[in-house]
Design an enzyme around this catalytic site. Structure first.
Site, PDB file in Angstrom:
ATOM      1  N   GLN A   1      -5.981 -65.211 -51.096  1.00 57.97           N
ATOM      2  CA  GLN A   1      -4.963 -65.750 -50.185  1.00 57.97           C
ATOM      3  C   GLN A   1      -4.886 -67.276 -50.229  1.00 57.97           C
ATOM      4  O   GLN A   1      -3.938 -67.857 -49.704  1.00 57.97           O
ATOM      5  CB  GLN A   1      -5.239 -65.295 -48.748  1.00 57.97           C
TER       6      GLN A   1
ATOM      7  N   CYS B   1      -1.350 -59.728 -41.449  1.00 55.11           N
ATOM      8  CA  CYS B   1      -1.971 -60.428 -42.564  1.00 55.11           C
ATOM      9  C   CYS B   1      -1.323 -61.801 -42.673  1.00 55.11           C
ATOM     10  O   CYS B   1      -0.103 -61.914 -42.608  1.00 55.11           O
ATOM     11  CB  CYS B   1      -1.761 -59.632 -43.850  1.00 55.11           C
ATOM     12  N   LEU B   2      -2.140 -62.832 -42.859  1.00 50.05           N
ATOM     13  CA  LEU B   2      -1.593 -64.189 -42.960  1.00 50.05           C
ATOM     14  C   LEU B   2      -0.688 -64.326 -44.185  1.00 50.05           C
ATOM     15  O   LEU B   2       0.171 -65.206 -44.216  1.00 50.05           O
ATOM     16  CB  LEU B   2      -2.728 -65.215 -43.011  1.00 50.05           C
TER      17      LEU B   2
ATOM     18  N   HIS C   1      -7.875 -57.119 -50.369  1.00 50.62           N
ATOM     19  CA  HIS C   1      -7.301 -58.294 -51.047  1.00 50.62           C
ATOM     20  C   HIS C   1      -7.993 -58.565 -52.379  1.00 50.62           C
ATOM     21  O   HIS C   1      -7.370 -59.021 -53.332  1.00 50.62           O
ATOM     22  CB  HIS C   1      -7.416 -59.547 -50.166  1.00 50.62           C
TER      23      HIS C   1
ATOM     24  N   HIS D   1      -9.796 -54.531 -44.710  1.00 52.63           N
ATOM     25  CA  HIS D   1      -8.531 -55.241 -44.988  1.00 52.63           C
ATOM     26  C   HIS D   1      -8.777 -56.381 -45.989  1.00 52.63           C
ATOM     27  O   HIS D   1      -8.042 -56.517 -46.976  1.00 52.63           O
ATOM     28  CB  HIS D   1      -7.950 -55.775 -43.670  1.00 52.63           C
ATOM     29  N   GLU D   2      -9.816 -57.178 -45.749  1.00 53.57           N
ATOM     30  CA  GLU D   2     -10.103 -58.314 -46.640  1.00 53.57           C
ATOM     31  C   GLU D   2     -10.570 -57.831 -48.006  1.00 53.57           C
ATOM     32  O   GLU D   2     -10.208 -58.397 -49.036  1.00 53.57           O
ATOM     33  CB  GLU D   2     -11.151 -59.238 -46.014  1.00 53.57           C
TER      34      GLU D   2
ATOM     35  N   GLY E   1      -9.588 -63.112 -40.464  1.00 54.73           N
ATOM     36  CA  GLY E   1     -10.174 -62.920 -41.784  1.00 54.73           C
ATOM     37  C   GLY E   1      -9.315 -63.599 -42.836  1.00 54.73           C
ATOM     38  O   GLY E   1      -8.106 -63.756 -42.644  1.00 54.73           O
TER      39      GLY E   1
END
Ligand code: NI
Length: 187
Positions: free
Chosen positions: A56, A104-105, A150, A146-147, A51
């Site tokens: 991000q 998480c990236l 953000h 999660h996304e 994701g």
């Protein structure tokens, strides 16, 4: 046929204000949104994520992409599960929660168990700006929450217990100082 060239975008790392700002809704007049979506998928695949949210890649707009195909082997219904979510609004959460290991990236090198509702209901627009209203459960619900966080300026470590968070303090502070290793381009 209109084939868009892909650009791998640098991924913003923990500590940047763009991950803490609230993101704004967009409409179909948003400039080059198809290109952005294409680039976000390319960037996510390059970094081996499932994701990626617009903040991000440095854009505070309410847009995220997911591709759960990597889990298709143990969960056949996730085969080809590639989705775009625009202006999402989660309006229902199950009482039942589950623990699941998240990464998480934007926080390279960290993984933590996070508790979240198992099932959600969400309104959103798809990549054609068509309205949808769906229930999500299991892994899709996990990744979507999660996304979605953000877009609200929240990262998953915010959801850990104060004790767990204090144990991560030096790792988090290293991220803000640029002391980390990532196998993908960051900024
Ligand atoms: Ni993330």
């Amino acid at each position: 046929m209109n084939i868009l060239a892909m650009t791998i975008l640098p991924i913003v790392v923990y500590g940047s204000p763009v991950l803490r700002a609230e993101s704004v809704e967009i409409d179909s007049t948003y400039p080059a949104v198809d290109q952005l979506i294409t680039d976000m998928f390319a960037t996510m695949y390059e970094a081996e994520g499932v994701g990626l949210a617009a903040p991000q890649v440095g854009k505070n707009i309410r847009l995220f992409v997911v591709d759960l195909s990597a889990w298709g082997e143990d969960e056949p219904e996730l085969e080809g599960y590639k989705r775009v979510f625009i202006n999402p609004e989660i309006y229902e959460y199950s009482d039942e929660t589950g623990l699941y290991s998240e990464g998480c990236l934007s926080l390279p090198g960290l993984n933590e168990d996070v508790s979240r509702p198992v099932t959600i209901r969400m309104r959103y627009l798809d990549e054609n700006f068509e309205p949808r209203d769906c229930e999500f459960t299991g892994r899709p619900a996990r990744v979507i929450q999660h996304e979605y966080d953000h877009l609200e300026g929240i990262v998953y470590t915010d959801r850990l217990s104060p004790l767990r968070r204090s144990l991560l303090k030096s790792k988090l502070s290293n991220l803000t100082k640029g002391k980390y290793k990532a196998s993908y381009r960051t900024k």
